[in-house]
Design an enzyme around this catalytic site. Sequence first.
Site, PDB file in Angstrom:
ATOM      1  N   LYS A 243      -4.760   3.130 -11.077  1.00 54.66           N
ATOM      2  CA  LYS A 243      -4.583   1.738 -11.501  1.00 54.66           C
ATOM      3  C   LYS A 243      -3.466   1.647 -12.548  1.00 54.66           C
ATOM      4  O   LYS A 243      -2.641   0.729 -12.523  1.00 54.66           O
ATOM      5  CB  LYS A 243      -5.895   1.164 -12.029  1.00 54.66           C
TER       6      LYS A 243
ATOM      7  N   HIS B 157     -12.380 -10.571 -10.453  1.00 54.09           N
ATOM      8  CA  HIS B 157     -13.357  -9.785  -9.691  1.00 54.09           C
ATOM      9  C   HIS B 157     -13.834 -10.583  -8.486  1.00 54.09           C
ATOM     10  O   HIS B 157     -14.592 -11.538  -8.628  1.00 54.09           O
ATOM     11  CB  HIS B 157     -14.524  -9.425 -10.626  1.00 54.09           C
TER      12      HIS B 157
ATOM     13  N   ASP C  99       0.866  -1.186   0.000  1.00 59.86           N
ATOM     14  CA  ASP C  99       0.000   0.000   0.000  1.00 59.86           C
ATOM     15  C   ASP C  99       0.900   1.233   0.000  1.00 59.86           C
ATOM     16  O   ASP C  99       2.136   1.102  -0.011  1.00 59.86           O
ATOM     17  CB  ASP C  99      -0.963  -0.027   1.208  1.00 59.86           C
TER      18      ASP C  99
HETATM   19  P1  NAD Z   1     -10.487   0.467  -0.271  1.00 58.22           P
HETATM   20  O1  NAD Z   1     -10.630   1.945  -0.335  1.00 58.22           O
HETATM   21  O2  NAD Z   1     -10.928  -0.237   0.968  1.00 58.22           O
HETATM   22  O3  NAD Z   1      -8.954   0.083  -0.471  1.00 58.22           O
HETATM   23  C1  NAD Z   1      -8.117   0.619  -1.454  1.00 58.22           C
HETATM   24  C2  NAD Z   1      -6.697   0.592  -0.930  1.00 58.22           C
HETATM   25  O4  NAD Z   1      -5.836   0.949  -1.988  1.00 58.22           O
HETATM   26  C3  NAD Z   1      -6.457   1.573   0.213  1.00 58.22           C
HETATM   27  O5  NAD Z   1      -5.854   0.890   1.300  1.00 58.22           O
HETATM   28  C4  NAD Z   1      -5.504   2.587  -0.400  1.00 58.22           C
HETATM   29  O6  NAD Z   1      -4.584   3.125   0.539  1.00 58.22           O
HETATM   30  C5  NAD Z   1      -4.805   1.747  -1.447  1.00 58.22           C
HETATM   31  N1  NAD Z   1      -4.201   2.527  -2.492  1.00 58.22           N
HETATM   32  C6  NAD Z   1      -4.675   3.644  -3.106  1.00 58.22           C
HETATM   33  N2  NAD Z   1      -3.788   4.083  -4.012  1.00 58.22           N
HETATM   34  C7  NAD Z   1      -2.742   3.252  -3.988  1.00 58.22           C
HETATM   35  C8  NAD Z   1      -1.505   3.202  -4.683  1.00 58.22           C
HETATM   36  N3  NAD Z   1      -1.197   4.095  -5.590  1.00 58.22           N
HETATM   37  N4  NAD Z   1      -0.683   2.189  -4.396  1.00 58.22           N
HETATM   38  C9  NAD Z   1      -0.982   1.264  -3.464  1.00 58.22           C
HETATM   39  N5  NAD Z   1      -2.126   1.286  -2.760  1.00 58.22           N
HETATM   40  C10 NAD Z   1      -2.988   2.273  -3.024  1.00 58.22           C
HETATM   41  O7  NAD Z   1     -11.195  -0.104  -1.544  1.00 58.22           O
HETATM   42  P2  NAD Z   1     -11.766  -1.566  -1.809  1.00 58.22           P
HETATM   43  O8  NAD Z   1     -13.191  -1.606  -1.457  1.00 58.22           O
HETATM   44  O9  NAD Z   1     -10.839  -2.552  -1.210  1.00 58.22           O
HETATM   45  O10 NAD Z   1     -11.700  -1.653  -3.402  1.00 58.22           O
HETATM   46  C11 NAD Z   1     -10.507  -1.869  -4.088  1.00 58.22           C
HETATM   47  C12 NAD Z   1     -10.809  -2.248  -5.514  1.00 58.22           C
HETATM   48  O11 NAD Z   1     -11.622  -3.413  -5.526  1.00 58.22           O
HETATM   49  C13 NAD Z   1     -11.569  -1.211  -6.326  1.00 58.22           C
HETATM   50  O12 NAD Z   1     -11.146  -1.259  -7.652  1.00 58.22           O
HETATM   51  C14 NAD Z   1     -13.008  -1.690  -6.211  1.00 58.22           C
HETATM   52  O13 NAD Z   1     -13.803  -1.246  -7.276  1.00 58.22           O
HETATM   53  C15 NAD Z   1     -12.819  -3.166  -6.254  1.00 58.22           C
HETATM   54  N6  NAD Z   1     -13.907  -3.963  -5.684  1.00 58.22           N
HETATM   55  C16 NAD Z   1     -14.518  -3.569  -4.548  1.00 58.22           C
HETATM   56  C17 NAD Z   1     -15.544  -4.344  -4.022  1.00 58.22           C
HETATM   57  C18 NAD Z   1     -16.225  -3.945  -2.740  1.00 58.22           C
HETATM   58  O14 NAD Z   1     -17.274  -4.494  -2.436  1.00 58.22           O
HETATM   59  N7  NAD Z   1     -15.670  -3.034  -1.967  1.00 58.22           N
HETATM   60  C19 NAD Z   1     -15.930  -5.513  -4.671  1.00 58.22           C
HETATM   61  C20 NAD Z   1     -15.261  -5.909  -5.828  1.00 58.22           C
HETATM   62  C21 NAD Z   1     -14.253  -5.114  -6.313  1.00 58.22           C
END
Ligand code: NAD
Length: 709
Positions: free
Chosen positions: A405, A448, A341
Amino acid sequence: MSAVTIELGSDGILVATMDLPGRPMNVVGDALMDGIAAAIERLADPKALGLILTSAKADFCAGGDLDSMSKWTRPEQPFEASMAMKKVLRQLELQGKPVVSAINGHALGGGLEIALACHARIAMADPRLKIGQPEVKLGLLPGGGGTQRLPRLVGIQQALQIMVEGNDMSPQQAQKIGLVADLAADRAELMAKARAWVLAHPAAKQPWDEPRFRFPGGDSRSPAVAQLFTVAPSMASAKSWGNYPAIQHIMSSVFEGGLLDFDSACIVESRYFAACSMSPESRNLIATMWYQLNAIKKGASRPAGVPASKVKKLGILGAGMMGGGIAYVSAKAGIEVVLLDTSAEAAARGKAYSQGLLDKAVTKGRSTPDKRDALLARITPTTDYALLAGCELVIEAVFEDRAIKAEVTKKAEGVLGASATFASNTSTLPITGLAQASVRPKNFIGLHFFSPVDKMPLVEIIVGAQTSDETLAHGFDYVLQIGKTPIVVNDSRGFYTSRVFATYLAEGIAMLKEGVHPRSIEVAGQQAGMPMPPLALQDEVSLSLSLHVFEQTRKDLAAEGKTVVEHPGTSVVRQLCEIGRVGKKAGKGFYDWGPEGRTLWPELTKLYPPAAQQPDQRELIDRLMFAQANEAARCWQEKVLRSVADANIGSIFGWGFAPFQGGALQFIDAMGAKAFVVRARELAAKFGPRFEPAALVVEQAEKGGRFAD
Ligand code: NAD
C-alpha cells in the site's frame, strides 16, 4: 396560501392542484385533506361537471406527513387521523360527479391512496415515476383506505404483493394490472386525457359502490383466496421471523376487509393502522430509515463550508474483487476510470467484472448494448501510473499489506495534482498509519467499500488524524455521486463496521464452544432479525481471514506494549482453520458448501458436543444483539463514531443489523439505558466481562439521556 388551488374551467371541469406551501413535496396531512375537502364542496356547484386532481410539484403526492405522525402518543390519534382522511376520500368518491387523478409524478403511500379514491387514474408515461404503497418499509400500513380499495381494484393477491413487499411500480406496470387507466406522454396530454375521461363518464362510480360488486379474483371467502391466506402469512413469517408486525397487520386488514362491506372494512383498517403506528418497530424504522437516513443524505456528516465537488476522473489501484467493483459503480455514475494493476491481464480482469455484470443486465433487459458499451468505454485498464494524471481521486484497493500500500501510494502521488484526494479501501489497517507513506497526509482518507460493491449501499469514510475537512468533503461528495450512502467515522482498529460486526460472529461461535447446539445458534441469529446466521456468515467471511485479522491485531498491539484479550470464539476459529475448514471459499467451514447450498457439517456436534441442557432462545438472541449494541456504544464513547445517524445507518446498511431495531444505538435508546444496563450486567455475570455495559450507557441509566438526544 391553500394547499390545493381549485379552478373551474370554461368546459365545466374543476381542476384541483395540490401544492403544499413551504414543502418540497406534497404530503398527506390536515392541510392537504382540507384542500381536497374544499374541492369536493366546489363540486356541488351545478356548473361543475367533474374534477381533475393533480399536483403543481414534481411529485403527485409522496406519502404521509411523518412529522405529525411522529407526535402521536396514544392509539386514538392514528385511529382518528386515519378515519378523518378516509371520510374525505369517501366523500370524494360518493359525491356523484366523476373524479380523475392526473398523476404527474410519484404517487406513493397516502398519495396513491388519494388517487385510489378517484374514479380513474391517468399517469405520465415516464418509467421513472414511482407508484406504490411503501408504508410497510417504515413498519406502517396504508391507513387511508389503501388496504381496502387496492384489493377491490386489482384483486387480493396482487394487492397483498404490492403492500407487503412495498416495492414501487412504474406507470406501465400499474397500467398492466388495471391500477392506471391510461398513460400520457406529457403534461398537456395528461390533462387532455383527464378532461376527456371526466366528460365521457358523467355517472362514474367506484366498482365497490356498485350493488353487484365482486372482488376481482374473489373475496376472502372464495376458495382461491382462502387458500392464499392459509399459506401467505406463514410464508411471510418464515422470511421476517415475525419481527415485522406491519406485514401481519396488512394481511389481517385485507383478509377481514374482504369479508365486510367497504365502510366497515375501513374501520378495521384504521384499527390496524393504529396498531402499526404505535409499534416500537415502526418508531425505530421511522427514526432511523427516514429521519437519520435523510439527514445523512443531506450532508449532516459533511464539513460545511467546503464547496461541493464532483469527480470526473478516478484512478483505482488494484483491479481485484474490490477494485473491479468500484470501477463498475463509478463508471455507472458517468466517471472516467483508470483501473491499474501489476499486469495488463489483471487490469483487464478487473474491467471484465463490469462486462459480466452488464452482459447479464442486457440479457435480462435491464440495460441495452449501447449503454453497456458506453459504460465500458469509460474504464481504461492499465499498468501505467502516468495515466493517473488529472485524477481528482485515487482509490487504492491492492492487497491488504502495508508495504504494498505504501509503495502504490508513493507511485500514484508522483503523478497526481496537489489537490487530488488519495483514498484507501483497507478493511483493517488504521488510516493514520497508512497515511505515513503519503507526502500529503491531509489529502489521505479511508473509503471502506463493502463486498459485493455493486450491491452494498454503504461506504464507511474514515478520517485519519491528519485528514483535512476538504478531503473529507471530497470523499463524501464522491460517495453520494456514485449513489451510495456515506457514514463518517474516526480512525480506529476495525473502524466502526468491521469492529462491531465481528462481535456478532464471535458471540455466535462462543456459544458453540459452550455446548449450544449449532442449529439453535443459527436460528437465534435469524430470530434476532439478522440477515444471515452467525456461523454461516463466518463461513462467508472466511475463518482464515478473521484469524489473520486477529493475529495482526495481536502483533500490532504487542508492538505498542499492549496485550489483547482473546474472545472465547477465537479458539474455535483457530481449531477449524487448523483442520482446513476455513469457510465457504474452501467448500467447508462450520458448514459443508456444495452447489446445492449449505448443510451444517455433521462432525461439528462431535467436536463441540451440545450440552444436555440447552439455553433459552431468548438468551441467545440477547447475547447476539447486546454484544453488537454494547460494542457500538463503546465506539461512541471512544469517539470512533461521530453521529448517532452514522452509527444506526452504518449498522443496518453495513452488516444488516436487524432493521426493525432501528440500528445498533437505537437498540439501546428504544430499550432504555436502564433496562439495557440491567440485562447487560446479567449477561456479563454469566458470560464474561465483554458484556459489561459501556460506561456511557451506565451514565445514561443513572442520569437520564439517550444517544439520539
Ligand atoms: P484482491 O486480491 O481481489 O485484489 C487485489 C488486487 O490488487 C489484485 O488484482 C492484485 O493484482 C492487485 N495488486 C497487488 N499489488 C499491486 C500493486 N503493487 N499495484 C497494483 N495492483 C496490485 O483483493 P480485494 O478483496 O479486492 O481487496 C483489496 C483491498 O480491499 C484490501 O485492502 C482489502 O482489505 C480491502 N477490502 C476487501 C473487502 C472484501 O470483502 N474483499 C472489503 C472491503 C475492503
